[in-house]
Design a protein around this motif. Structure first.
Motif, PDB file in Angstrom:
ATOM      1  N   ALA A  75       0.785  -1.335   0.177  1.00  0.00           N
ATOM      2  CA  ALA A  75       0.129   0.066  -0.007  1.00  0.00           C
ATOM      3  C   ALA A  75       0.773   1.402   0.036  1.00  0.00           C
ATOM      4  CB  ALA A  75      -1.213   0.002   1.316  1.00  0.00           C
ATOM      5  N   ASP A  77       1.361   3.013  -2.705  1.00  0.00           N
ATOM      6  CA  ASP A  77       0.984   3.607  -3.969  1.00  0.00           C
ATOM      7  C   ASP A  77       0.231   5.066  -3.412  1.00  0.00           C
ATOM      8  OD1 ASP A  77      -2.178   2.924  -4.134  1.00  0.00           O
ATOM      9  OD2 ASP A  77      -1.041   1.757  -3.156  1.00  0.00           O
ATOM     10  N   THR A  80      -3.565   5.338  -1.947  1.00  0.00           N
ATOM     11  CA  THR A  80      -3.425   4.582  -0.617  1.00  0.00           C
ATOM     12  C   THR A  80      -2.482   5.682   0.495  1.00  0.00           C
ATOM     13  OG1 THR A  80      -3.787   2.682  -1.540  1.00  0.00           O
ATOM     14  CG2 THR A  80      -3.267   2.510   0.682  1.00  0.00           C
ATOM     15  N   THR A  83      -4.511   8.314   2.175  1.00  0.00           N
ATOM     16  CA  THR A  83      -5.560   8.031   2.814  1.00  0.00           C
ATOM     17  C   THR A  83      -5.231   7.173   4.253  1.00  0.00           C
ATOM     18  OG1 THR A  83      -6.212   6.038   1.740  1.00  0.00           O
ATOM     19  CG2 THR A  83      -7.381   8.008   1.296  1.00  0.00           C
ATOM     20  N   ASN A  84      -4.139   6.307   4.074  1.00  0.00           N
ATOM     21  CA  ASN A  84      -3.684   5.530   5.101  1.00  0.00           C
ATOM     22  C   ASN A  84      -2.100   5.037   4.789  1.00  0.00           C
ATOM     23  OD1 ASN A  84      -3.151   3.758   7.190  1.00  0.00           O
ATOM     24  ND2 ASN A  84      -4.707   2.461   6.718  1.00  0.00           N
ATOM     25  N   ASN A  85      -1.403   5.591   5.456  1.00  0.00           N
ATOM     26  CA  ASN A  85       0.154   5.296   5.304  1.00  0.00           C
ATOM     27  C   ASN A  85       0.946   4.300   6.247  1.00  0.00           C
ATOM     28  OD1 ASN A  85       0.602   6.825   7.626  1.00  0.00           O
ATOM     29  ND2 ASN A  85       0.883   8.711   6.226  1.00  0.00           N
ATOM     30  N   CYS A  88       2.215   0.893   4.755  1.00  0.00           N
ATOM     31  CA  CYS A  88       3.456   1.261   3.995  1.00  0.00           C
ATOM     32  C   CYS A  88       4.809   1.712   4.867  1.00  0.00           C
ATOM     33  CB  CYS A  88       3.426   2.204   3.010  1.00  0.00           C
ATOM     34  SG  CYS A  88       4.715   3.003   1.938  1.00  0.00           S
TER      35      CYS A  88
END
Length: 176
Positions: A75, A77, A80, A83-85, A88
């Motif tokens: 995630a 990208d 993403t 909104t929610n890191n 990652c």
């Protein structure tokens, strides 16, 4: 003071609203701009290293002994990340810690890279502020003759990892 006036004073204090609780401290957040700058510096440092045995090509025999890669499923990208890191950043943190452990292992005893280690430590501490310390995995001791070959492989992987990581931090540090 008369007992009645004391009673009125106490009742008045009871009717007052309770003092406001101190505002909770915000959870530490990632300093994206600092991470972007350090990841670029790390990438630049890895790129300028002279690799031993440049003509040798190695195949990976045991993939579980090597640091993680940033994959599509992590995630990282841009949509993403906006909104929610968390997922990652955990992958990046795990990778940074693994590379830091690798640079401190016996693979690099004959070739310490203090500037690279220092930059990695700085970046690691920035990401750890929000996501904690990942677990350490002990590395298998290596033979002296394989160290230059493993150094080359580790530095190649670190270079690939920093390229993707730098893109993540550059996107997230960009203007909003």
């Amino acid at each position: 003071m008369a007992p009645l006036s004391r009673l009125c004073l106490c009742l008045g204090l009871l009717l007052l609203p309770p003092p406001a609780a101190p505002a909770p401290l915000p959870a530490p957040s990632t300093d994206w701009a600092a991470c972007r700058n350090l990841s670029r510096e790390l990438s630049r440092q890895v790129t300028t290293l002279k690799e031993p045995y440049r003509e040798t090509n190695l195949s990976e025999e045991d993939p579980k002994n090597w640091p993680p890669r940033i994959r599509c499923s992590d995630a990282c990208d841009p949509p993403t990340l906006d909104t929610n890191n968390t997922r990652c950043l955990r992958r990046i943190l795990h990778g940074l810690q693994h590379y830091r452990d690798l640079l401190g292992s016996d693979i690099f005893t004959s070739r310490r890279l203090p500037r690279l280690e220092a930059t990695l430590d700085q970046l690691l501490s920035l990401v750890q502020q929000e996501h904690g310390r990942p677990s350490h995995h002990p590395l298998v001791p290596t033979s002296a003759w394989t160290q230059p070959l493993l150094q080359r492989l580790a530095l190649q992987r670190l270079q690939s990892f920093t390229a993707v990581m730098s893109r993540v931090f550059t996107h997230s540090a960009g203007p909003r």
